[in-house]
Design a protein around this motif. Structure first.
Motif, PDB file in Angstrom:
ATOM      1  N   ARG A 123       0.589  -1.042  -0.022  1.00  0.00           N
ATOM      2  CA  ARG A 123      -0.101  -0.370  -0.033  1.00  0.00           C
ATOM      3  C   ARG A 123       0.886   1.236  -0.005  1.00  0.00           C
ATOM      4  O   ARG A 123       0.651   2.184  -0.473  1.00  0.00           O
ATOM      5  CB  ARG A 123      -1.234  -0.011   1.392  1.00  0.00           C
ATOM      6  CG  ARG A 123      -1.986  -0.767   1.096  1.00  0.00           C
ATOM      7  CD  ARG A 123      -2.958  -0.930   2.291  1.00  0.00           C
ATOM      8  NE  ARG A 123      -2.312  -1.173   3.110  1.00  0.00           N
ATOM      9  CZ  ARG A 123      -2.521  -1.722   4.190  1.00  0.00           C
ATOM     10  NH1 ARG A 123      -3.230  -3.172   3.364  1.00  0.00           N
ATOM     11  NH2 ARG A 123      -1.670  -2.249   5.284  1.00  0.00           N
ATOM     12  N   ASP A 124       2.274   0.949   0.944  1.00  0.00           N
ATOM     13  CA  ASP A 124       2.709   2.304   0.494  1.00  0.00           C
ATOM     14  C   ASP A 124       3.427   2.495  -0.712  1.00  0.00           C
ATOM     15  O   ASP A 124       3.539   3.949  -0.874  1.00  0.00           O
ATOM     16  CB  ASP A 124       4.105   1.988   1.620  1.00  0.00           C
ATOM     17  CG  ASP A 124       4.842   2.728   2.226  1.00  0.00           C
ATOM     18  OD1 ASP A 124       4.290   4.376   2.403  1.00  0.00           O
ATOM     19  OD2 ASP A 124       5.833   3.596   1.880  1.00  0.00           O
ATOM     20  N   GLU A 125       4.147   1.398  -1.338  1.00  0.00           N
ATOM     21  CA  GLU A 125       4.028   1.945  -2.669  1.00  0.00           C
ATOM     22  C   GLU A 125       3.617   2.202  -3.676  1.00  0.00           C
ATOM     23  O   GLU A 125       4.182   3.156  -4.134  1.00  0.00           O
ATOM     24  CB  GLU A 125       4.904  -0.030  -2.710  1.00  0.00           C
ATOM     25  CG  GLU A 125       6.103  -0.482  -2.253  1.00  0.00           C
ATOM     26  CD  GLU A 125       7.088  -1.315  -2.480  1.00  0.00           C
ATOM     27  OE1 GLU A 125       6.068  -1.898  -3.440  1.00  0.00           O
ATOM     28  OE2 GLU A 125       7.716  -2.153  -1.876  1.00  0.00           O
ATOM     29  N   ALA A 126       2.941   1.657  -3.761  1.00  0.00           N
ATOM     30  CA  ALA A 126       0.966   2.515  -4.356  1.00  0.00           C
ATOM     31  C   ALA A 126       0.328   4.092  -4.145  1.00  0.00           C
ATOM     32  O   ALA A 126       0.674   4.617  -5.055  1.00  0.00           O
ATOM     33  CB  ALA A 126      -0.618   1.600  -3.776  1.00  0.00           C
ATOM     34  N   ARG A 127       1.153   4.247  -3.118  1.00  0.00           N
ATOM     35  CA  ARG A 127       0.759   5.782  -2.735  1.00  0.00           C
ATOM     36  C   ARG A 127       1.820   7.055  -2.898  1.00  0.00           C
ATOM     37  O   ARG A 127       1.978   7.510  -3.151  1.00  0.00           O
ATOM     38  CB  ARG A 127       0.925   5.734  -0.967  1.00  0.00           C
ATOM     39  CG  ARG A 127      -0.829   5.574  -0.836  1.00  0.00           C
ATOM     40  CD  ARG A 127      -0.864   6.286   0.889  1.00  0.00           C
ATOM     41  NE  ARG A 127       0.281   5.510   2.045  1.00  0.00           N
ATOM     42  CZ  ARG A 127       0.002   4.459   2.369  1.00  0.00           C
ATOM     43  NH1 ARG A 127      -1.283   3.704   2.462  1.00  0.00           N
ATOM     44  NH2 ARG A 127       1.095   3.912   3.829  1.00  0.00           N
ATOM     45  N   ALA A 152       1.681   6.482  -6.717  1.00  0.00           N
ATOM     46  CA  ALA A 152       0.965   7.716  -7.228  1.00  0.00           C
ATOM     47  C   ALA A 152       0.784   9.580  -6.778  1.00  0.00           C
ATOM     48  O   ALA A 152       0.545   9.948  -7.728  1.00  0.00           O
ATOM     49  CB  ALA A 152      -0.622   7.281  -6.370  1.00  0.00           C
ATOM     50  N   ALA A 153       1.984   9.289  -5.602  1.00  0.00           N
ATOM     51  CA  ALA A 153       2.052  10.887  -5.970  1.00  0.00           C
ATOM     52  C   ALA A 153       3.289  11.076  -7.094  1.00  0.00           C
ATOM     53  O   ALA A 153       3.051  12.392  -7.071  1.00  0.00           O
ATOM     54  CB  ALA A 153       3.199  10.805  -4.209  1.00  0.00           C
ATOM     55  N   LEU A 154       4.126  10.239  -7.063  1.00  0.00           N
ATOM     56  CA  LEU A 154       5.028  10.583  -8.274  1.00  0.00           C
ATOM     57  C   LEU A 154       4.332  11.145  -9.717  1.00  0.00           C
ATOM     58  O   LEU A 154       4.957  11.657 -10.271  1.00  0.00           O
ATOM     59  CB  LEU A 154       6.096   9.133  -8.436  1.00  0.00           C
ATOM     60  CG  LEU A 154       7.032   9.481  -7.414  1.00  0.00           C
ATOM     61  CD1 LEU A 154       8.286   7.489  -7.240  1.00  0.00           C
ATOM     62  CD2 LEU A 154       7.750  10.576  -6.563  1.00  0.00           C
ATOM     63  N   THR A 177      12.425  13.921 -12.377  1.00  0.00           N
ATOM     64  CA  THR A 177      11.510  12.568 -11.466  1.00  0.00           C
ATOM     65  C   THR A 177       9.745  12.331 -12.346  1.00  0.00           C
ATOM     66  O   THR A 177       9.538  11.306 -12.121  1.00  0.00           O
ATOM     67  CB  THR A 177      10.707  13.441 -10.101  1.00  0.00           C
ATOM     68  OG1 THR A 177      11.670  13.889  -9.687  1.00  0.00           O
ATOM     69  CG2 THR A 177      10.042  12.723  -9.449  1.00  0.00           C
ATOM     70  N   ARG A 178       8.586  13.245 -12.629  1.00  0.00           N
ATOM     71  CA  ARG A 178       7.614  12.695 -13.887  1.00  0.00           C
ATOM     72  C   ARG A 178       8.627  11.943 -14.950  1.00  0.00           C
ATOM     73  O   ARG A 178       7.191  11.355 -15.527  1.00  0.00           O
ATOM     74  CB  ARG A 178       7.643  13.981 -14.432  1.00  0.00           C
ATOM     75  CG  ARG A 178       5.812  14.058 -14.821  1.00  0.00           C
ATOM     76  CD  ARG A 178       4.660  13.544 -13.437  1.00  0.00           C
ATOM     77  NE  ARG A 178       3.497  13.232 -14.462  1.00  0.00           N
ATOM     78  CZ  ARG A 178       3.004  12.233 -14.738  1.00  0.00           C
ATOM     79  NH1 ARG A 178       3.853  11.301 -15.222  1.00  0.00           N
ATOM     80  NH2 ARG A 178       2.288  12.144 -15.396  1.00  0.00           N
ATOM     81  N   ALA A 179       9.363  12.111 -15.777  1.00  0.00           N
ATOM     82  CA  ALA A 179       9.399  10.980 -16.677  1.00  0.00           C
ATOM     83  C   ALA A 179       9.331  10.097 -16.107  1.00  0.00           C
ATOM     84  O   ALA A 179       9.471   8.637 -17.128  1.00  0.00           O
ATOM     85  CB  ALA A 179      10.052  12.204 -17.804  1.00  0.00           C
ATOM     86  N   LEU A 180      10.128   9.940 -15.102  1.00  0.00           N
ATOM     87  CA  LEU A 180      10.314   8.507 -14.956  1.00  0.00           C
ATOM     88  C   LEU A 180       9.407   7.683 -13.726  1.00  0.00           C
ATOM     89  O   LEU A 180       9.990   6.576 -12.820  1.00  0.00           O
ATOM     90  CB  LEU A 180      11.580   8.668 -14.362  1.00  0.00           C
ATOM     91  CG  LEU A 180      13.076   8.775 -14.748  1.00  0.00           C
ATOM     92  CD1 LEU A 180      14.213   8.600 -14.350  1.00  0.00           C
ATOM     93  CD2 LEU A 180      13.267   7.839 -16.428  1.00  0.00           C
ATOM     94  N   ALA A 181       8.359   8.440 -13.975  1.00  0.00           N
ATOM     95  CA  ALA A 181       6.945   7.701 -13.053  1.00  0.00           C
ATOM     96  C   ALA A 181       6.862   6.237 -12.878  1.00  0.00           C
ATOM     97  O   ALA A 181       6.437   6.089 -11.937  1.00  0.00           O
ATOM     98  CB  ALA A 181       6.070   8.698 -12.163  1.00  0.00           C
ATOM     99  N   ASP A 182       7.219   5.479 -13.571  1.00  0.00           N
ATOM    100  CA  ASP A 182       6.655   4.776 -14.552  1.00  0.00           C
ATOM    101  C   ASP A 182       7.108   3.646 -13.708  1.00  0.00           C
ATOM    102  O   ASP A 182       7.133   2.696 -13.041  1.00  0.00           O
ATOM    103  CB  ASP A 182       6.171   4.080 -15.773  1.00  0.00           C
ATOM    104  CG  ASP A 182       5.089   5.372 -16.356  1.00  0.00           C
ATOM    105  OD1 ASP A 182       4.474   5.760 -15.311  1.00  0.00           O
ATOM    106  OD2 ASP A 182       4.822   5.399 -16.912  1.00  0.00           O
ATOM    107  N   PHE A 183       8.606   3.703 -13.648  1.00  0.00           N
ATOM    108  CA  PHE A 183       9.266   3.029 -12.860  1.00  0.00           C
ATOM    109  C   PHE A 183       9.603   3.472 -11.509  1.00  0.00           C
ATOM    110  O   PHE A 183      10.582   2.497 -10.539  1.00  0.00           O
ATOM    111  CB  PHE A 183      10.948   3.783 -13.491  1.00  0.00           C
ATOM    112  CG  PHE A 183      10.967   3.245 -14.497  1.00  0.00           C
ATOM    113  CD1 PHE A 183      10.939   1.480 -15.932  1.00  0.00           C
ATOM    114  CD2 PHE A 183      10.817   4.762 -15.927  1.00  0.00           C
ATOM    115  CE1 PHE A 183      10.789   1.550 -17.138  1.00  0.00           C
ATOM    116  CE2 PHE A 183      11.040   4.218 -17.265  1.00  0.00           C
ATOM    117  CZ  PHE A 183      10.414   3.097 -17.783  1.00  0.00           C
ATOM    118  N   LEU A 184       8.951   3.991 -10.658  1.00  0.00           N
ATOM    119  CA  LEU A 184       9.283   4.554  -9.541  1.00  0.00           C
ATOM    120  C   LEU A 184       8.134   4.296  -8.230  1.00  0.00           C
ATOM    121  O   LEU A 184       7.082   4.533  -9.067  1.00  0.00           O
ATOM    122  CB  LEU A 184       9.882   6.142  -9.012  1.00  0.00           C
ATOM    123  CG  LEU A 184      11.146   6.589  -9.839  1.00  0.00           C
ATOM    124  CD1 LEU A 184      11.199   8.574  -9.591  1.00  0.00           C
ATOM    125  CD2 LEU A 184      12.408   5.460  -9.132  1.00  0.00           C
TER     126      LEU A 184
END
Length: 233
Positions: A177-181, A184-186, A197-204
Motif C-alpha cells: 500500500r505504501d508503494e502504491a501511494r 501515485a504521488a510521483l 522525476t515525472r518522466a520516470l514516475a512509471d519506474f518509481l
C-alpha cells in the motif's frame, strides 16, 4: 528417635518426582523461530519461549546461558538455511558463486523478516555462520583476491545484504500500500519543476528485490575491478 519415621522420610525422598524432562534443542529452536517470525524480535525471550513450550525457564537454561545465547543459536539456525555451493573454490567462477550466496542469504532473510535486527546486535559466530563465511572467503582467495582485500569484500557483501534486509517489513500488505501511494504521488508531481522525476514516475519506486539485484551486480563489478588493480601493483 523414631527409626520407622526416618526410614519413611528417606523412602519418600527417594521417590521424589524428577525435574522436568529435557526438551530437544531442535524443538526449542523451531519454537523460538516461530515466535520471531510471528511476533517479532522483541517478543523472543526465555520466558515467552518457556510459555510456548509449556516448560520453565530453568529447563531452557540447560541449553542457553541467557537471551543473547538464545538469539545467537536461533540466528545460526536461520543462517543454516542459506544455500552455499560446496564445489571446490577454484572449480567455479567467483562472481556467480558469490552472487548466488548473497542472493540466497537475502531470500532467507526475506522469509524471516524479523531476524535482520538481531544480526545488528552481534556478529554471527555459530557453526552455520562459520561455514558460510569460510565458503565465501575461500572463493575470493582462490580467485586472486589478496588477503588485504578478501575480508573487506566479504564484510561489504554481508553488510549490503543486511542493509537491504533491514528495509523489509513483515507486513507485506502495508508495504504494498505504501508503494502504491508513493507511485501515485510521483505521478501527480509538477512536471515543470521536477521533469526528470515525472518522466520516470512509471519506474518509481523500484521494487526492493530489483534494487537489491542491481546494486549487487554493481558491487561485484566494483570488487572485480579492485581485485584487478591489486594484481597490477
Amino acid at each position: 528417635m523414631n527409626t520407622a519415621s526416618t526410614e519413611s522420610g528417606a523412602s519418600a525422598a527417594g521417590r521424589r518426582a524428577p525435574g522436568r524432562p529435557r526438551i530437544p534443542l531442535e524443538r526449542i529452536l523451531t519454537t523460538a523461530l516461530t515466535i520471531l517470525d510471528e511476533d517479532g524480535a522483541d517478543a523472543l525471550s526465555l520466558r515467552m519461549l518457556a510459555q510456548r513450550l509449556g516448560s520453565s525457564t530453568a529447563t531452557l537454561y540447560r541449553h542457553f546461558e541467557n537471551r543473547a545465547d538464545l538469539v545467537a543459536q536461533v540466528v545460526d539456525r536461520i543462517i543454516g538455511e542459506i544455500e552455499v555451493d560446496d564445489e571446490e573454490p577454484g572449480a567455479t567462477h567467483w562472481q556467480p558463486a558469490v552472487r548466488a550466496a548473497a542472493v540466497s542469504m537475502f531470500k532467507v532473510l526475506s522469509r524471516h523478516r524479523n531476524v535482520a535486527v538481531l544480526l545488528t546486535e552481534q556478529i554471527p559466530t555459530g557453526p552455520n555462520a562459520a561455514v558460510y563465511r569460510e565458503r565465501v572467503l575461500a572463493l575470493l582467495l582462490a580467485h586472486g583476491f589478496p588477503q588485504s582485500l578478501a575480508p573487506r569484500a566479504y564484510a561489504s557483501l554481508a553488510r549490503y545484504v543486511l542493509g537491504f534486509a533491514m528495509q523489509l517489513t513483515a507486513d507485506r500488505a502495508a508495504k504494498s500500500r505504501d508503494e502504491a501511494r508513493t507511485s501515485a504521488a510521483l505521478h501527480r508531481i509538477d512536471a515543470t519543476r521536477f521533469p526528470a522525476t515525472r518522466a520516470l514516475a512509471d519506474f518509481l519506486p523500484m521494487p526492493i528485490e530489483e534494487e537489491f539485484a542491481f546494486g549487487l551486480d554493481l558491487l561485484l563489478a566494483g570488487l572485480a575491478q579492485m581485485r584487478d588493480q591489486h594484481a597490477e601493483t
